[in-house]
Design a protein around this motif. Structure first.
Motif, PDB file in Angstrom:
ATOM      1  N   LYS A  20       2.279  13.792 -43.498  1.00 26.40           N
ATOM      2  CA  LYS A  20       1.610  14.999 -42.991  1.00 26.40           C
ATOM      3  C   LYS A  20       0.878  14.709 -41.682  1.00 26.40           C
ATOM      4  CE  LYS A  20       1.051  17.039 -47.584  1.00 26.40           C
ATOM      5  NZ  LYS A  20       0.106  17.349 -48.688  1.00 26.40           N
ATOM      6  N   ARG A  21       0.293  13.525 -41.585  1.00 31.96           N
ATOM      7  CA  ARG A  21      -0.407  13.140 -40.350  1.00 31.96           C
ATOM      8  C   ARG A  21       0.554  13.106 -39.167  1.00 31.96           C
ATOM      9  NH1 ARG A  21      -0.399   8.713 -37.557  1.00 31.96           N
ATOM     10  NH2 ARG A  21       0.747   7.570 -39.155  1.00 31.96           N
ATOM     11  N   VAL A  22       1.724  12.487 -39.359  1.00 35.82           N
ATOM     12  CA  VAL A  22       2.701  12.382 -38.267  1.00 35.82           C
ATOM     13  C   VAL A  22       3.266  13.759 -37.926  1.00 35.82           C
ATOM     14  CG1 VAL A  22       4.916  11.400 -37.560  1.00 35.82           C
ATOM     15  CG2 VAL A  22       3.289   9.991 -38.835  1.00 35.82           C
ATOM     16  N   MET A  23       3.600  14.553 -38.926  1.00 35.41           N
ATOM     17  CA  MET A  23       4.181  15.879 -38.673  1.00 35.41           C
ATOM     18  C   MET A  23       3.194  16.784 -37.920  1.00 35.41           C
ATOM     19  SD  MET A  23       7.287  15.939 -39.618  1.00 35.41           S
ATOM     20  CE  MET A  23       7.553  17.709 -39.448  1.00 35.41           C
ATOM     21  N   ALA A  24       1.902  16.627 -38.192  1.00 36.84           N
ATOM     22  CA  ALA A  24       0.888  17.450 -37.507  1.00 36.84           C
ATOM     23  C   ALA A  24       0.857  17.156 -36.016  1.00 36.84           C
ATOM     24  CB  ALA A  24      -0.474  17.216 -38.134  1.00 36.84           C
ATOM     25  N   MET A  25       1.295  15.963 -35.618  1.00 36.48           N
ATOM     26  CA  MET A  25       1.285  15.591 -34.205  1.00 36.48           C
ATOM     27  C   MET A  25       2.319  16.349 -33.382  1.00 36.48           C
ATOM     28  SD  MET A  25       0.751  11.465 -34.226  1.00 36.48           S
ATOM     29  CE  MET A  25      -0.811  10.720 -34.688  1.00 36.48           C
ATOM     30  N   LEU A  26       3.279  16.965 -34.034  1.00 31.62           N
ATOM     31  CA  LEU A  26       4.322  17.708 -33.317  1.00 31.62           C
ATOM     32  C   LEU A  26       3.804  19.004 -32.713  1.00 31.62           C
ATOM     33  CD1 LEU A  26       7.303  17.265 -35.819  1.00 31.62           C
ATOM     34  CD2 LEU A  26       7.150  16.325 -33.508  1.00 31.62           C
ATOM     35  N   GLU A  27       2.668  19.452 -33.192  1.00 38.78           N
ATOM     36  CA  GLU A  27       2.127  20.738 -32.746  1.00 38.78           C
ATOM     37  C   GLU A  27       1.942  20.770 -31.226  1.00 38.78           C
ATOM     38  OE1 GLU A  27      -2.097  23.133 -33.092  1.00 38.78           O
ATOM     39  OE2 GLU A  27      -1.458  21.923 -34.806  1.00 38.78           O
ATOM     40  N   VAL A  77      15.095  15.890 -29.388  1.00 38.94           N
ATOM     41  CA  VAL A  77      16.034  15.289 -30.341  1.00 38.94           C
ATOM     42  C   VAL A  77      15.301  15.108 -31.656  1.00 38.94           C
ATOM     43  CG1 VAL A  77      17.389  13.216 -30.907  1.00 38.94           C
ATOM     44  CG2 VAL A  77      17.318  14.055 -28.552  1.00 38.94           C
ATOM     45  N   GLY A  78      16.000  15.356 -32.767  1.00 37.23           N
ATOM     46  CA  GLY A  78      15.437  15.081 -34.085  1.00 37.23           C
ATOM     47  C   GLY A  78      14.533  16.184 -34.585  1.00 37.23           C
ATOM     48  N   GLY A  79      13.495  15.783 -35.299  1.00 40.45           N
ATOM     49  CA  GLY A  79      12.554  16.740 -35.875  1.00 40.45           C
ATOM     50  C   GLY A  79      12.824  17.053 -37.334  1.00 40.45           C
ATOM     51  N   GLU A  80      14.018  16.715 -37.822  1.00 41.29           N
ATOM     52  CA  GLU A  80      14.329  16.979 -39.227  1.00 41.29           C
ATOM     53  C   GLU A  80      13.394  16.162 -40.121  1.00 41.29           C
ATOM     54  OE1 GLU A  80      17.796  17.462 -36.562  1.00 41.29           O
ATOM     55  OE2 GLU A  80      16.578  15.697 -37.102  1.00 41.29           O
ATOM     56  N   ASN A  81      13.037  16.724 -41.266  1.00 45.49           N
ATOM     57  CA  ASN A  81      12.099  16.013 -42.139  1.00 45.49           C
ATOM     58  C   ASN A  81      12.232  16.477 -43.577  1.00 45.49           C
ATOM     59  OD1 ASN A  81       9.737  18.163 -42.662  1.00 45.49           O
ATOM     60  ND2 ASN A  81      10.462  18.368 -40.545  1.00 45.49           N
ATOM     61  N   ASP A  82      11.736  15.668 -44.490  1.00 47.88           N
ATOM     62  CA  ASP A  82      11.761  15.968 -45.915  1.00 47.88           C
ATOM     63  C   ASP A  82      10.528  15.330 -46.538  1.00 47.88           C
ATOM     64  OD1 ASP A  82      12.139  16.203 -48.633  1.00 47.88           O
ATOM     65  OD2 ASP A  82      14.191  15.416 -48.649  1.00 47.88           O
ATOM     66  N   GLU A  83       9.539  16.154 -46.824  1.00 49.78           N
ATOM     67  CA  GLU A  83       8.272  15.624 -47.331  1.00 49.78           C
ATOM     68  C   GLU A  83       8.449  14.910 -48.660  1.00 49.78           C
ATOM     69  OE1 GLU A  83       3.762  17.131 -48.553  1.00 49.78           O
ATOM     70  OE2 GLU A  83       5.075  18.439 -47.385  1.00 49.78           O
ATOM     71  N   LYS A 138       2.536  16.996 -22.513  1.00 46.91           N
ATOM     72  CA  LYS A 138       1.319  17.064 -21.708  1.00 46.91           C
ATOM     73  C   LYS A 138       0.376  15.911 -22.078  1.00 46.91           C
ATOM     74  CE  LYS A 138       2.785  20.888 -19.898  1.00 46.91           C
ATOM     75  NZ  LYS A 138       3.389  20.831 -18.545  1.00 46.91           N
ATOM     76  N   PRO A 139      -0.343  15.383 -21.117  1.00 52.42           N
ATOM     77  CA  PRO A 139      -1.249  14.259 -21.395  1.00 52.42           C
ATOM     78  C   PRO A 139      -2.296  14.564 -22.460  1.00 52.42           C
ATOM     79  CG  PRO A 139      -0.918  14.486 -19.037  1.00 52.42           C
ATOM     80  CD  PRO A 139      -0.273  15.686 -19.673  1.00 52.42           C
ATOM     81  N   ASP A 140      -2.665  15.851 -22.614  1.00 50.80           N
ATOM     82  CA  ASP A 140      -3.676  16.204 -23.610  1.00 50.80           C
ATOM     83  C   ASP A 140      -3.068  16.750 -24.893  1.00 50.80           C
ATOM     84  OD1 ASP A 140      -2.704  18.540 -22.569  1.00 50.80           O
ATOM     85  OD2 ASP A 140      -4.668  19.464 -22.211  1.00 50.80           O
ATOM     86  N   ALA A 141      -1.746  16.601 -25.071  1.00 43.56           N
ATOM     87  CA  ALA A 141      -1.084  17.095 -26.278  1.00 43.56           C
ATOM     88  C   ALA A 141      -1.615  16.372 -27.512  1.00 43.56           C
ATOM     89  CB  ALA A 141       0.425  16.897 -26.162  1.00 43.56           C
ATOM     90  N   LYS A 142      -1.438  16.988 -28.664  1.00 42.69           N
ATOM     91  CA  LYS A 142      -1.937  16.409 -29.909  1.00 42.69           C
ATOM     92  C   LYS A 142      -1.328  15.033 -30.172  1.00 42.69           C
ATOM     93  CE  LYS A 142      -3.255  17.942 -34.514  1.00 42.69           C
ATOM     94  NZ  LYS A 142      -3.216  19.058 -35.495  1.00 42.69           N
ATOM     95  N   VAL A 143      -0.056  14.861 -29.822  1.00 38.17           N
ATOM     96  CA  VAL A 143       0.636  13.605 -30.071  1.00 38.17           C
ATOM     97  C   VAL A 143       0.115  12.470 -29.187  1.00 38.17           C
ATOM     98  CG1 VAL A 143       2.523  13.881 -28.398  1.00 38.17           C
ATOM     99  CG2 VAL A 143       2.954  12.697 -30.561  1.00 38.17           C
ATOM    100  N   MET A 144      -0.685  12.831 -28.168  1.00 36.52           N
ATOM    101  CA  MET A 144      -1.215  11.817 -27.252  1.00 36.52           C
ATOM    102  C   MET A 144      -2.678  11.450 -27.544  1.00 36.52           C
ATOM    103  SD  MET A 144       1.260  10.874 -25.426  1.00 36.52           S
ATOM    104  CE  MET A 144       0.312   9.854 -24.300  1.00 36.52           C
ATOM    105  N   GLN A 145      -3.214  11.947 -28.656  1.00 34.47           N
ATOM    106  CA  GLN A 145      -4.623  11.698 -28.947  1.00 34.47           C
ATOM    107  C   GLN A 145      -4.852  10.400 -29.710  1.00 34.47           C
ATOM    108  OE1 GLN A 145      -6.800  13.733 -27.363  1.00 34.47           O
ATOM    109  NE2 GLN A 145      -4.841  14.507 -26.619  1.00 34.47           N
TER     110      GLN A 145
END
Length: 489
Positions: free
Chosen positions: A292-299, A305-311, A325-332
């Motif tokens: 869930k932590r990693v998937m939340a970073m996609l916001e 490419v990719g993105g498929e997932n199965d919790e 963007k430098p301030d994107a969630k995935v860059m925090q």
């Protein structure tokens, strides 16, 4: 008395018997550890399969080969590492024995991580054993099956009193941290590292912190993109991206972004087939909390490419994010998962500026055929390590110190660096009760003439390696004659 306190007290009591002072004893324990790795490959692999879905052949490649290499080196080099180390003298101590004597610290606490639970737990243990310490081993509870294997099987090979395995979660770790250790070696994240430092401070216990961070990867537009992207793909998606030295994000010029995406996509298919979920060499996220932590970073980012997932299976496909963007969630925060953001920059100047505006990472990657550019990236940035034109492989070089700087950690290990980190390098000087006349220049009453001699004797360094025996003998004769004449009149 708690189980944790008993384990620490037994380890200290065993250490105080002095049996770890013997190099033969240390070598025997190291060889027993090697025998464990060789004889228990099946159990090790089964635990890792359950914890992280690591493949049968991936287990030795990423976990135990490095352990074998470290043990072999420690066994072959231990007598050299542990021997007294002569140092350069000044003229004042020219007739004395002056050397460094490595000695054990005492009881070391090794707190392992879950992503490579054998490599990052046992390699520090090798250094602790080689240096003559006792060591309490605390494997991560997150990789629970591996922790169970350690708890059940390591005591069958190692001295149970000196090297106990303590399992459990936060409560057990907190209880361990209440005990007094002579060194704490922790691999993990910065949040827990601060807690460990706070606990260690109460006893003035030194710490080694192997952390992580967002390791940047700059790709020069003039490099061989096919080779660069193949190596980046391997470095990023190994262990499903759960590697502290994985390239966290890419910096490149806009003109090559599409080509980089295309090449990485091609390599994902080559490595993990068109269906990575069914590929035995592609792992899983350790648990649903981290999923869930990693998937939340996609916001807020665009998936290229990719993105498929199965919790239910903790599966996230190898994923590339474009125009991030430098301030994107995935860059925090550190990603620690199979998401690879690409941030476009105008060139090396902007890439260097971008890196220097952020916390210092565990490693900085640069792909370029231009040696001047590589040297510039090294000179103008700061990171735990640097690797040009490849990923991860520097971890395998035991003659390089491995460790972070700033927020990515403190202290380094591997090979002799582990031995030295977990030793007290004791300075020793042995004089004789002779030639007291030479010492008169340091005793009161102090005079300008005595000070002049003191400056000469203390500031003049003597490198015995560069002096021949006859030259040294002549120097000694002249020195002694002058001093005796001046101060025995």
């Amino acid at each position: 008395m708690s189980r944790e306190q008993k384990a620490v007290e037994r380890a200290r009591k065993a250490f105080l018997t002095g049996r770890t002072k013997s190099l033969d004893y240390r070598i025997t324990q190291l060889k027993n550890l090697l025998r464990f790795v060789n004889e228990r490959q099946k159990e090790i692999a089964e635990g890792l399969k359950k914890d992280l879905s690591k493949s049968e052949f991936g287990t030795p490649l990423y976990e135990t080969l490095g352990i074998e290499s470290e043990i072999n080196q420690a066994v072959s080099k231990l007598k050299d590492w542990a021997a007294p180390r002569p140092v350069t003298k000044n003229l004042l101590t020219i007739t004395d024995q002056v050397y460094i004597q490595p000695e054990p610290l005492g009881v070391v606490l090794v707190i392992g991580a879950w992503n490579y639970p054998w490599a990052v737990t046992i390699q520090p243990l090798i250094g602790a054993i080689a240096a003559g310490n006792a060591a309490v081993i605390k494997p991560s509870e997150v990789s629970a099956h591996t922790a169970k294997v350690m708890e059940d099987l390591l005591p069958l090979y190692l001295d149970k009193e000196l090297y106990p395995v303590v399992t459990g979660g936060v409560t057990e770790t907190q209880e361990l941290l209440r005990q007094r250790f002579d060194h704490i070696f922790y691999t993990g994240n910065g949040t827990v590292a601060k807690i460990i430092m706070e606990a260690a401070a109460k006893h003035l216990t030194p710490v080694t912190l192997e952390l992580g961070g967002k390791s940047p990867c700059y790709i020069d537009k003039n490099c061989d993109l096919a080779v660069a992207c193949r190596r980046i793909t391997w470095g990023k998606y190994t262990n499903c991206g759960q590697t502290c030295i994985a390239p966290d994000f890419i910096l490149c010029e806009p003109s090559i972004q599409d080509k980089v995406i295309e090449e990485i996509k091609k390599n994902i298919k080559d490595f993990y087939t068109e269906n990575p979920k069914a590929c035995q060499d592609y792992g899983r996220i350790i648990n649903q909390r981290h999923f869930k932590r990693v998937m939340a970073m996609l916001e807020g980012s665009t998936i290229a490419v990719g993105g498929e997932n199965d919790e239910s299976d903790c599966y996230i496909a190898p994923t590339i994010l474009r125009d991030v963007k430098p301030d994107a969630k995935v860059m925090q925060d550190e990603i620690f998962g199979p998401l690879l953001p690409i941030i476009t920059v105008s060139g090396a100047d902007e890439a260097i500026k971008f890196m220097n505006q952020r916390e210092k990472p565990l490693v900085m990657y640069v792909f370029s055929q231009d040696k001047k550019l590589i040297n510039r990236m090294i000179a103008e940035t700061s990171s735990g390590g640097v690797l040009a034109n490849d990923c991860l492989i520097h971890f395998s070089v035991s003659t390089l110190p491995f460790g972070g700087v700033g927020n990515s950690g403190m202290g380094s290990y591997h090979g002799q660096f582990s031995f030295d980190r977990l030793s007290h390098l004791r300075g020793c000087l042995i004089k004789q009760l002779k030639m007291e006349g030479v010492n008169k220049m340091r005793y009161p009453p102090h005079t300008a003439e005595k000070l002049g001699w003191a400056r000469f004797l203390i500031l003049k360094q003597v490198d015995f390696g560069s002096l021949g025996r006859l030259a040294l003998l002549a120097l000694l004769v002249v020195f002694v004659a002058v001093m005796l004449q001046r101060y025995t009149d």
